[in-house]
Design a protein around this motif. Structure first.
Motif, PDB file in Angstrom:
ATOM      1  N   ASP A 136      21.076 -14.412 -15.448  1.00 62.79           N
ATOM      2  CA  ASP A 136      20.518 -13.080 -15.190  1.00 62.79           C
ATOM      3  C   ASP A 136      20.802 -12.131 -16.350  1.00 62.79           C
ATOM      4  O   ASP A 136      20.003 -11.234 -16.639  1.00 62.79           O
ATOM      5  N   ALA A 137      21.932 -12.338 -17.008  1.00 62.94           N
ATOM      6  CA  ALA A 137      22.261 -11.491 -18.154  1.00 62.94           C
ATOM      7  C   ALA A 137      21.410 -11.853 -19.363  1.00 62.94           C
ATOM      8  O   ALA A 137      20.945 -10.986 -20.105  1.00 62.94           O
ATOM      9  N   SER A 138      21.184 -13.142 -19.562  1.00 59.44           N
ATOM     10  CA  SER A 138      20.409 -13.619 -20.711  1.00 59.44           C
ATOM     11  C   SER A 138      20.183 -15.112 -20.564  1.00 59.44           C
ATOM     12  O   SER A 138      21.129 -15.853 -20.283  1.00 59.44           O
ATOM     13  N   TRP A 139      18.948 -15.536 -20.758  1.00 60.03           N
ATOM     14  CA  TRP A 139      18.679 -16.971 -20.691  1.00 60.03           C
ATOM     15  C   TRP A 139      19.534 -17.730 -21.700  1.00 60.03           C
ATOM     16  O   TRP A 139      20.084 -18.785 -21.396  1.00 60.03           O
ATOM     17  N   ALA A 140      19.635 -17.175 -22.904  1.00 60.96           N
ATOM     18  CA  ALA A 140      20.389 -17.845 -23.957  1.00 60.96           C
ATOM     19  C   ALA A 140      21.862 -17.949 -23.594  1.00 60.96           C
ATOM     20  O   ALA A 140      22.503 -18.981 -23.829  1.00 60.96           O
ATOM     21  N   ARG A 141      22.415 -16.877 -23.020  1.00 60.83           N
ATOM     22  CA  ARG A 141      23.833 -16.914 -22.644  1.00 60.83           C
ATOM     23  C   ARG A 141      24.070 -17.902 -21.506  1.00 60.83           C
ATOM     24  O   ARG A 141      25.104 -18.572 -21.462  1.00 60.83           O
ATOM     25  N   GLY A 142      23.133 -17.993 -20.591  1.00 61.47           N
ATOM     26  CA  GLY A 142      23.269 -18.965 -19.512  1.00 61.47           C
ATOM     27  C   GLY A 142      23.253 -20.386 -20.030  1.00 61.47           C
ATOM     28  O   GLY A 142      24.066 -21.229 -19.630  1.00 61.47           O
ATOM     29  N   ALA A 143      22.321 -20.663 -20.950  1.00 57.10           N
ATOM     30  CA  ALA A 143      22.245 -21.995 -21.540  1.00 57.10           C
ATOM     31  C   ALA A 143      23.505 -22.303 -22.340  1.00 57.10           C
ATOM     32  O   ALA A 143      24.043 -23.422 -22.287  1.00 57.10           O
ATOM     33  N   PHE A 144      23.987 -21.315 -23.067  1.00 57.05           N
ATOM     34  CA  PHE A 144      25.209 -21.493 -23.851  1.00 57.05           C
ATOM     35  C   PHE A 144      26.394 -21.797 -22.943  1.00 57.05           C
ATOM     36  O   PHE A 144      27.207 -22.678 -23.236  1.00 57.05           O
ATOM     37  N   ALA A 145      26.484 -21.097 -21.819  1.00 57.98           N
ATOM     38  CA  ALA A 145      27.571 -21.340 -20.874  1.00 57.98           C
ATOM     39  C   ALA A 145      27.518 -22.762 -20.334  1.00 57.98           C
ATOM     40  O   ALA A 145      28.555 -23.423 -20.173  1.00 57.98           O
ATOM     41  N   ALA A 146      26.323 -23.251 -20.070  1.00 59.05           N
ATOM     42  CA  ALA A 146      26.175 -24.612 -19.557  1.00 59.05           C
ATOM     43  C   ALA A 146      26.661 -25.634 -20.577  1.00 59.05           C
ATOM     44  O   ALA A 146      27.347 -26.607 -20.230  1.00 59.05           O
ATOM     45  N   VAL A 147      26.306 -25.425 -21.834  1.00 61.10           N
ATOM     46  CA  VAL A 147      26.699 -26.359 -22.887  1.00 61.10           C
ATOM     47  C   VAL A 147      28.214 -26.314 -23.115  1.00 61.10           C
ATOM     48  O   VAL A 147      28.877 -27.360 -23.205  1.00 61.10           O
ATOM     49  N   VAL A 148      28.762 -25.113 -23.205  1.00 63.38           N
ATOM     50  CA  VAL A 148      30.199 -24.977 -23.456  1.00 63.38           C
ATOM     51  C   VAL A 148      31.014 -25.574 -22.313  1.00 63.38           C
ATOM     52  O   VAL A 148      31.994 -26.293 -22.535  1.00 63.38           O
ATOM     53  N   SER A 149      30.611 -25.292 -21.076  1.00 63.86           N
ATOM     54  CA  SER A 149      31.395 -25.778 -19.938  1.00 63.86           C
ATOM     55  C   SER A 149      31.413 -27.303 -19.886  1.00 63.86           C
ATOM     56  O   SER A 149      32.456 -27.913 -19.619  1.00 63.86           O
ATOM     57  N   ALA A 150      30.270 -27.937 -20.142  1.00 63.14           N
ATOM     58  CA  ALA A 150      30.218 -29.401 -20.114  1.00 63.14           C
ATOM     59  C   ALA A 150      31.049 -30.001 -21.251  1.00 63.14           C
ATOM     60  O   ALA A 150      31.718 -31.025 -21.077  1.00 63.14           O
ATOM     61  N   THR A 151      31.001 -29.363 -22.411  1.00 63.26           N
ATOM     62  CA  THR A 151      31.761 -29.865 -23.556  1.00 63.26           C
ATOM     63  C   THR A 151      33.262 -29.701 -23.332  1.00 63.26           C
ATOM     64  O   THR A 151      34.054 -30.626 -23.573  1.00 63.26           O
ATOM     65  N   VAL A 152      33.665 -28.540 -22.853  1.00 54.31           N
ATOM     66  CA  VAL A 152      35.087 -28.283 -22.610  1.00 54.31           C
ATOM     67  C   VAL A 152      35.618 -29.167 -21.489  1.00 54.31           C
ATOM     68  O   VAL A 152      36.793 -29.568 -21.504  1.00 54.31           O
ATOM     69  N   ALA A 153      34.765 -29.501 -20.515  1.00 51.44           N
ATOM     70  CA  ALA A 153      35.184 -30.392 -19.440  1.00 51.44           C
ATOM     71  C   ALA A 153      35.652 -31.728 -20.000  1.00 51.44           C
ATOM     72  O   ALA A 153      36.676 -32.281 -19.574  1.00 51.44           O
TER      73      ALA A 153
END
Length: 260
Positions: free
Chosen positions: A136-153
């Motif tokens: 909702d804040a930004s499509w790009a930020r949402g996509a970035f969060a998805a990538v970072v969370s999976a990588t950090v996992a």
């Protein structure tokens, strides 16, 4: 035995941590070391796939909530739900309050107990809510969060496979990878992942860089706290514990990246 190549490690990482059609050619400690060091790359691939699905839905007119549900679903599909299953089993083992041997027996059972169900529901709700807020804040930020969370996992798995962390059982994935990663290698991998994530977030400004670094650090700290607790309770790590660590790190990263 022939020397281990980087490809052996990548095959191990993708073959054990994802459903991508990769054949694991070696299952020895050397290959496991390379696989655990390369685990964040497997997470990166999962995260990119999850973000892509979310962005496609948003482009087609879906709301942030639906995109968030789809984004949270992709990692579960691409891991056959193993990490979520590990999280539930770990919660049941810890929640049982029983001695290590009995708790490990509970974790090996095929059914999911009340602690596991509650933990799964709360974790998935947190992930979806955080992703929806980020989209909702930004499509790009949402996509970035998805990538970072999976990588950090998966980075959390690298850290958990470091020297000095024992296996709770003599068999299984936990025994195969426990203690295979030198501490120096684990720390260098963590620094590399943190630096890469911070560099990408720099396009949004200093605040996003700081938030991204905090997300990675706090995710690893949360996973480390769970790792130490499980090591004390079970006498070491298991494949289920690794799954619980991955979901803990992913959820922490998503929550932090959704703030502000």
């Amino acid at each position: 035995m022939p020397a281990t190549s980087p490809l052996d490690g990548l095959r191990f990482a993708f073959g054990t941590l994802t459903v991508f059609p990769v054949r694991v050619t070696r299952w020895d400690r050397e290959a496991a070391r390379g696989g655990m060091l390369g685990a964040p790359l497997a997470g990166l691939a999962v995260g990119v796939a999850a973000a892509a699905v979310g962005l496609v839905l948003l482009f087609l007119g879906a709301g942030g909530l639906l995109a968030a549900v789809a984004t949270a679903t992709v990692p579960a599909v691409l891991t056959r739900g193993l990490h979520l299953d590990g999280l539930a089993d770990t919660a049941d083992g810890l929640g049982s309050g029983k001695p290590a041997e009995d708790a490990l027996r509970i974790m090996k059972q095929s059914d999911i107990g009340p602690f596991g169900v509650i933990t799964l529901v709360l974790v998935l709700l947190a992930q979806v809510a955080a992703l929806a807020q980020a989209y909702d804040a930004s499509w790009a930020r949402g996509a970035f969060a998805a990538v970072v969370s999976a990588t950090v996992a998966r980075l959390a798995l690298t850290m958990a496979a470091r020297d000095g962390v024992p296996a709770a059982r003599p068999e299984g994935l936990g025994a195969a990878v426990a203690g295979v990663v030198p501490l120096r290698g684990a720390l260098l991998t963590a620094v590399g992942v943190t630096g890469a994530a911070a560099a990408v977030s720099a396009c949004w400004g200093p605040y996003d860089v700081a938030r991204t670094v905090c997300a990675v650090v706090l995710s690893l700290a949360a996973a480390e706290a769970l790792l130490r607790h499980c090591t004390r309770r079970f006498g070491g790590v298991t494949g289920d514990v690794f799954g619980g660590l991955a979901e803990t790190a992913a959820t922490t990263a998503l929550v932090v990246l959704s703030l502000g």
